[in-house]
Each structure stands twice: as C-alpha cells, then as structure tokens.
Design a protein around this motif. Structure first.
Motif, PDB file in Angstrom:
ATOM      1  N   GLY A   1       8.346  -1.146  55.790  1.00 50.67           N
ATOM      2  CA  GLY A   1       8.389  -0.794  54.382  1.00 50.67           C
ATOM      3  C   GLY A   1       7.670   0.504  54.122  1.00 50.67           C
ATOM      4  O   GLY A   1       7.380   1.263  55.048  1.00 50.67           O
ATOM      5  N   SER A   2       7.400   0.745  52.859  1.00 53.48           N
ATOM      6  CA  SER A   2       6.716   1.962  52.436  1.00 53.48           C
ATOM      7  C   SER A   2       5.285   1.638  52.052  1.00 53.48           C
ATOM      8  O   SER A   2       5.026   0.638  51.388  1.00 53.48           O
TER       9      SER A   2
ATOM     10  N   PRO B   1       0.788   9.755  57.321  1.00 57.16           N
ATOM     11  CA  PRO B   1       2.191  10.185  57.187  1.00 57.16           C
ATOM     12  C   PRO B   1       2.875  10.382  58.542  1.00 57.16           C
ATOM     13  O   PRO B   1       4.077  10.121  58.659  1.00 57.16           O
TER      14      PRO B   1
ATOM     15  N   GLN C   1       1.256   3.656  51.180  1.00 58.39           N
ATOM     16  CA  GLN C   1       0.523   4.907  50.979  1.00 58.39           C
ATOM     17  C   GLN C   1      -0.399   5.179  52.158  1.00 58.39           C
ATOM     18  O   GLN C   1      -0.841   4.251  52.860  1.00 58.39           O
TER      19      GLN C   1
ATOM     20  N   THR D   1       5.063   7.665  60.149  1.00 63.34           N
ATOM     21  CA  THR D   1       6.394   7.393  59.636  1.00 63.34           C
ATOM     22  C   THR D   1       7.430   7.483  60.747  1.00 63.34           C
ATOM     23  O   THR D   1       7.504   8.487  61.456  1.00 63.34           O
TER      24      THR D   1
ATOM     25  N   GLN E   1      12.006   0.226  59.575  1.00 59.53           N
ATOM     26  CA  GLN E   1      11.493   1.516  59.124  1.00 59.53           C
ATOM     27  C   GLN E   1      10.102   1.363  58.522  1.00 59.53           C
ATOM     28  O   GLN E   1       9.867   0.476  57.691  1.00 59.53           O
ATOM     29  N   VAL E   2       9.218   2.255  58.917  1.00 57.23           N
ATOM     30  CA  VAL E   2       7.886   2.348  58.317  1.00 57.23           C
ATOM     31  C   VAL E   2       7.742   3.748  57.747  1.00 57.23           C
ATOM     32  O   VAL E   2       7.928   4.734  58.468  1.00 57.23           O
ATOM     33  N   THR E   3       7.442   3.825  56.460  1.00 61.20           N
ATOM     34  CA  THR E   3       7.297   5.107  55.795  1.00 61.20           C
ATOM     35  C   THR E   3       5.925   5.181  55.145  1.00 61.20           C
ATOM     36  O   THR E   3       5.551   4.302  54.365  1.00 61.20           O
ATOM     37  N   VAL E   4       5.189   6.218  55.489  1.00 56.65           N
ATOM     38  CA  VAL E   4       3.834   6.410  54.958  1.00 56.65           C
ATOM     39  C   VAL E   4       3.817   7.711  54.161  1.00 56.65           C
ATOM     40  O   VAL E   4       4.187   8.768  54.674  1.00 56.65           O
ATOM     41  N   SER E   5       3.425   7.610  52.911  1.00 56.03           N
ATOM     42  CA  SER E   5       3.423   8.811  52.077  1.00 56.03           C
ATOM     43  C   SER E   5       2.059   9.046  51.428  1.00 56.03           C
ATOM     44  O   SER E   5       1.181   8.177  51.484  1.00 56.03           O
TER      45      SER E   5
END
Length: 125
Positions: A10-11, A87, A13, A90, A121-125
C-alpha cells in the motif's frame, strides 16, 4: 503445485511502517528458502530479506535495522516488517521460494529461486 501470494502492500508516508505477507502453499518439508525481492521502475531486482525454514535469515545492508523478516509457526506465512520507510523503498515487492536450504551467500540472489509471486506494490511518499 507451489503458490505464493503476497498481501499487505500500500501507500505510506515516509517514516511510517508496513507489513507485507507471503502466503506460501505447496512447499512441504524442512528444506525451503523464502525471500523478498523488490524492483523499482528502471532498476534491477534487488534482494531485500530471506529466511530458511531452519530459521537462518539474511537482510540486505540497504534495509538492515529497518526491515525484519519472520515466519509463523506453520512456516507458510512469511512476513516482512518494514519500519522507517523511505521514498527509495518504493517498489514492487515479490515473494520467492525454492525447496532447498540455500547457502547464506545465495539467499538474496534472484536466480537461486524457482517460484515467484505476482508482487505487491509499496509506495512511500
């Protein structure tokens, strides 16, 4: 028939945590190695962490101290606990397995693995 199913991506921070899980089926016996790899767009697949059914594990230097790999008592669920995410973490994360107790040096080498999941999916923002 070996099946690997990843979940938990997932997404998140930057600085956050995430657990992803690989549900493995069709792998019996004590001689099994399971690993997590990741691949970001335009980059090569990278070994992140691996664990053998005898408990031997290895974590890549790039994530050491932040990521932990574990397996449950049945050895059919392999978890990757990710903390202090950045980030640059990701990527698509893949679970891979082989019915062999790999040597320590081979645990993070993609070509050593025979079975692969579809990825999460791994998303780091």
């Amino acid at each position: 028939h070996v099946q690997l199913v990843e979940s938990g991506g997932g997404s998140v921070q930057a600085g956050g945590s995430l657990r992803i899980t690989c549900a493995a089926s069709g792998l019996s016996g004590g001689s099994v190695s399971v690993a997590w790899f990741r691949q970001a767009p335009g980059k090569e697949r990278e070994g992140v962490a691996a664990i053998r059914r005898d408990g031997t594990s290895r974590v890549a230097d790039s994530v050491k101290g932040r990521f932990t790999i574990s397996q449950d008592n049945t050895k059919n669920s392999i978890h990757l606990d990710m903390t202090s995410l950045r980030p640059e973490d990701t990527a698509m994360y893949y679970c891979a397995a082989v019915p062999v107790l790999l040597w320590y040096g081979g645990l993070l080498i993609p070509d050593e693995y025979k079975h692969w999941g579809q990825g999460t999916q791994v998303t780091v923002s």
